[in-house]
Write an enzyme that holds these catalytic residues in place. Structure first.
Site, PDB file in Angstrom:
ATOM      1  N   GLU A 170      10.804  10.807   7.064  1.00 51.53           N
ATOM      2  CA  GLU A 170       9.855   9.607   7.314  1.00 51.53           C
ATOM      3  C   GLU A 170      10.624   8.304   7.923  1.00 51.53           C
ATOM      4  OE1 GLU A 170       6.894   6.346   5.226  1.00 51.53           O
ATOM      5  OE2 GLU A 170       7.389   8.290   4.174  1.00 51.53           O
ATOM      6  N   GLU A 201      15.245   3.833   6.913  1.00 47.34           N
ATOM      7  CA  GLU A 201      14.535   2.235   6.699  1.00 47.34           C
ATOM      8  C   GLU A 201      15.773   1.268   6.833  1.00 47.34           C
ATOM      9  OE1 GLU A 201      12.851  -1.049   6.841  1.00 47.34           O
ATOM     10  OE2 GLU A 201      11.624   0.942   6.478  1.00 47.34           O
ATOM     11  N   ASP A 240      19.198   2.233  11.540  1.00 49.31           N
ATOM     12  CA  ASP A 240      18.295   2.342  12.529  1.00 49.31           C
ATOM     13  C   ASP A 240      18.201   3.656  12.993  1.00 49.31           C
ATOM     14  OD1 ASP A 240      16.898   2.196  14.976  1.00 49.31           O
ATOM     15  OD2 ASP A 240      17.982   0.498  15.706  1.00 49.31           O
ATOM     16  N   ASP A 296       6.124  -1.098  13.524  1.00 50.99           N
ATOM     17  CA  ASP A 296       5.955  -2.107  14.289  1.00 50.99           C
ATOM     18  C   ASP A 296       5.216  -2.144  15.642  1.00 50.99           C
ATOM     19  OD1 ASP A 296       6.014  -4.654  15.485  1.00 50.99           O
ATOM     20  OD2 ASP A 296       7.760  -5.328  14.127  1.00 50.99           O
ATOM     21  N   LYS A 314       3.261  -7.630  22.184  1.00 51.23           N
ATOM     22  CA  LYS A 314       3.456  -8.356  23.580  1.00 51.23           C
ATOM     23  C   LYS A 314       3.968  -7.376  24.484  1.00 51.23           C
ATOM     24  CE  LYS A 314       4.124 -13.011  21.522  1.00 51.23           C
ATOM     25  NZ  LYS A 314       5.064 -14.116  21.274  1.00 51.23           N
ATOM     26  N   THR A 372      -1.022   4.028   1.506  1.00 49.41           N
ATOM     27  CA  THR A 372      -0.399   2.723   0.665  1.00 49.41           C
ATOM     28  C   THR A 372      -0.960   1.404   0.801  1.00 49.41           C
ATOM     29  OG1 THR A 372       0.750   2.183   2.683  1.00 49.41           O
ATOM     30  CG2 THR A 372       1.641   4.118   1.594  1.00 49.41           C
ATOM     31  N   ARG A 373      -0.696   0.505  -0.107  1.00 50.15           N
ATOM     32  CA  ARG A 373      -1.181  -0.685  -0.077  1.00 50.15           C
ATOM     33  C   ARG A 373      -1.094  -1.550   1.066  1.00 50.15           C
ATOM     34  NH1 ARG A 373       2.355  -2.084  -5.434  1.00 50.15           N
ATOM     35  NH2 ARG A 373       3.693  -0.496  -4.374  1.00 50.15           N
ATOM     36  N   TYR A 374       0.101  -1.336   1.777  1.00 49.29           N
ATOM     37  CA  TYR A 374       0.308  -1.818   3.317  1.00 49.29           C
ATOM     38  C   TYR A 374      -0.804  -1.477   4.095  1.00 49.29           C
ATOM     39  CZ  TYR A 374       2.023  -3.207   7.837  1.00 49.29           C
ATOM     40  OH  TYR A 374       2.091  -3.447   8.978  1.00 49.29           O
ATOM     41  N   GLU A 375      -1.248  -0.222   4.086  1.00 51.90           N
ATOM     42  CA  GLU A 375      -2.285   0.374   4.824  1.00 51.90           C
ATOM     43  C   GLU A 375      -3.780  -0.273   4.702  1.00 51.90           C
ATOM     44  OE1 GLU A 375      -4.831   4.671   5.555  1.00 51.90           O
ATOM     45  OE2 GLU A 375      -2.614   4.629   5.006  1.00 51.90           O
TER      46      GLU A 375
END
Length: 228
Positions: free
Chosen positions: A60, A85, A112, A134, A138, A208-211
């Site tokens: 992941e 991560e 990274d 992310d 722009k 997930t909670r983020y989703e």
């Protein structure tokens, strides 16, 4: 295993690498537990050698706080999971969950992913997850998006024949970007046959909670690609 993200002048890490200060327990886990379950600092990385008692190997990229990574590892004990991560607070959260669950099938790197992926052995992974990266909305930031030709080539190199790449996003422009990058590449076959195949979560997906925050401009899109 270092606790600092790798620093290669060829890459620039966009965004923060740390937020609020870690708690004493989190710092202890970073200092003591992360080196035990981390990836080698240098040299080739062979996931099967790191976890030889696991039948499959998954990666992941950008696991955030580790919610999906840890849940997948709990649900699939015969699979070895590697998470990469750069954000220290996310790594600390993941370490806390891994330690609490007593998981032995997870390895982490604070790095990274663009820097560390070239060190992985060819055809060493059965699955790659890139979930809600992310989007860099722009136009002038489009080259910061993780999915580019160079990373597409790495995906193709790392996945075994029959391996799977899953990308999820809730940003329409990012979904379009990924389809442009991958749909014309004959090394990958998009697995969708009906609209439900990409608008509904796959059976093995862990929300997930983020989703659930719905921070993007569209409902989540799930793109599963088969490595030919």
């Amino acid at each position: 295993m270092t606790t600092e993200p790798t620093q290669n002048p060829a890459f620039r890490l966009f965004g923060r690498s740390q937020g609020k200060p870690l708690s004493a327990r989190q710092q202890r886990l970073v200092d003591e537990f992360l080196p035990r379950i981390g990836l080698p600092d240098d040299g080739p990385i062979d996931p099967a050698a790191l976890m030889p008692d696991r039948r499959r190997q998954a990666l992941e990229i950008g696991f955030g706080g580790g919610e999906h990574l840890v849940a997948q590892a709990e649900a699939n004990p015969q699979t070895g999971f590697i998470g990469i991560e750069p954000f220290l607070n996310g790594v600390a959260k993941a370490l806390t969950a891994i330690d609490a669950a007593g998981l032995g099938n997870v390895r982490l790197a604070r790095a990274d992913a663009r820097e560390i992926l070239p060190r992985f052995e060819t055809a060493s992974l059965d699955q790659i997850f890139l979930l809600f990266p992310d989007p860099w909305h722009k136009k002038r930031h489009a080259k910061r998006r993780f999915v580019q030709q160079s990373t597409r080539d790495e995906f193709a190199r790392l996945l075994k024949p029959g391996g799977r790449l899953r990308i999820a996003t809730d940003v329409k422009s990012y979904a379009d970007h990924c389809m442009v990058e991958l749909s014309g590449d004959d090394r990958f076959i998009w697995q969708a046959r009906t609209a439900d195949d990409w608008t509904l979560p796959p059976a093995d997906h862990i929300t997930t909670r983020y989703e659930t925050k719905n921070l993007g401009d569209c409902a989540p899109v799930f793109m599963d690609f088969l490595r030919v």
